[in-house]
Enzyme design. Structure first.
Site, short mmCIF file in Angstrom:
data_model
loop_
_atom_site.label_atom_id
_atom_site.label_comp_id
_atom_site.label_asym_id
_atom_site.label_seq_id
_atom_site.Cartn_x
_atom_site.Cartn_y
_atom_site.Cartn_z
N ASP A 74 24.39 4.16 30.45
CA ASP A 74 23.24 4.31 31.35
C ASP A 74 22.90 5.80 31.45
O ASP A 74 23.77 6.62 31.72
CB ASP A 74 23.62 3.76 32.73
CG ASP A 74 22.41 3.65 33.66
OD1 ASP A 74 21.42 4.36 33.43
OD2 ASP A 74 22.48 2.85 34.60
N ASN A 276 26.70 -10.93 42.57
CA ASN A 276 27.15 -9.99 43.59
C ASN A 276 26.36 -10.11 44.89
O ASN A 276 25.29 -10.72 44.93
CB ASN A 276 27.04 -8.55 43.06
CG ASN A 276 28.18 -8.18 42.13
OD1 ASN A 276 29.31 -8.65 42.29
ND2 ASN A 276 27.90 -7.34 41.16
#
Length: 342
Positions: A74, A276
């Site tokens: 990332d 999540n």
């Protein structure tokens, strides 16, 4: 795309597909217990907990594997924040954790690195500025070369398993296309060499640099061979798996579906979804907002279970505190192995 999603739902759910599948274990034990996995990716929409999930997976793997490397691809790296320590662009030992290393890699490669990649032959042959022009003319080739350099480093260090903390979905799909981009880029270089090879060879001879062209050919062939090898491993379900990470909201579910479709096109295995930030309000609580959010989340969790009955769907609670540091990661990772219960 709302109607597309609903159409997919109705098509998938038409004949009660749950009857055709046995109940899947809602944990990541299959990943942890498979010693053959060499490459494990974690990806999904931005802000869904990819870094936390990938770091937790790496922590659990480090308990049984000889050496584990987690790599952040990332551009906005978060591994240092998650582990609460400095992480370099080369494998960095995670403090107080045996067998675990981390690195944050650049998505770009500069002219000096490119020249080094070819044994210095590019500069010796006068191709330094041409390399930069090539990168501008072929979008993605610099990132693809960076990918090749990272893979070369990882393979040379021979970690038993590598976990990728990927960027949001769009960048991840681009990352997975790098082997193809690299192949096209190397083919373009070969084409240029065939067109101007005689000129470069003559120039090299005049400057007393015989052998530079052969050196560059050798380096490029090594890169091409390694890329093909790793690309084949990425497509081998015995060696590679992709963990999709999401939250129980519509946009995240849609992104997960799109990601899984693209992974199928890339022929990359995926059979685990981590959900999540699930709310579990107290039964005797009077928080109207909490109960409304819970109802919404349960609706989307149910849709995920209906769409992917043959997946390990891991349900992770919304934690009371931010997950930063080894202790907090261990608390989080415990629920990856043992389903949360109130």
């Amino acid at each position: 795309f709302f109607f597309y999603f609903i159409a997919t739902m109705s098509t998938t759910a038409g004949d009660d597909p749950l009857d055709d599948f046995e109940e899947m274990d809602p944990t990541i034990e299959e990943i942890l217990n498979n010693p053959n996995y060499k490459w494990i990716f974690a990806g999904g929409k931005g802000g869904v907990g990819k870094t936390t999930s990938s770091c937790s997976i790496a922590l659990e793997l480090a308990k049984t594997r000889e050496s584990v490397l987690i790599i952040s691809t990332d551009p906005a790296h978060n591994l240092a924040d998650a582990f609460n320590q400095k992480v370099e662009s080369t494998p960095t030992k995670i403090e107080n954790v045996a067998n675990l290393y981390a690195m944050e890699v650049s998505s770009k490669i500069d002219k000096e690195s490119f020249s080094s990649m070819m044994g210095g032959a590019a500069d010796q042959l006068g191709l330094g500025s041409l390399i930069e022009e090539l990168g501008s003319a072929m979008p993605g080739i610099d990132e693809a070369m960076s990918f090749a350099e990272v893979i070369k480093l990882v393979v040379s260090l021979d970690f038993s398993v590598v976990v990728f903390d990927t960027a949001p979905t769009g960048h991840t799909l681009r990352f997975l296309s790098f082997p193809d981009i690299l192949e096209k880029g190397l083919a373009k270089m070969n084409q240029m060499k065939s067109q101007f090879g005689g000129l470069f060879q003559q120039f090299g001879s005049m400057m007393g640099m015989e052998g530079s062209e052969q050196m560059m050919d050798s380096k490029l062939e090594q890169t091409r061979s390694l890329t093909a090898q790793v690309n084949a491993q990425f497509k081998d379900p015995n060696l590679t798996t992709f963990v999709c990470v999401c939250i129980p909201e519509f946009l995240s579910l849609y992104e997960t579906e799109r990601l899984l479709q693209q992974l199928a096109k890339f022929k990359i295995d995926s059979h685990t979804i981590i959900i999540n930030q699930i709310l579990y309000p107290e039964e005797d609580g009077n928080c109207g907002l909490c109960k409304a959010r819970e109802a919404m989340q349960q609706k989307y969790i149910g849709q995920l279970e209906l769409l992917y009955p043959d997946f390990h769907i891991v349900k992770m609670p919304l934690m009371k505190e931010e997950i930063r540091g080894i202790d907090k990661l261990h608390q989080f990772s415990a629920y990856l192995k043992t389903p949360y219960s109130q």
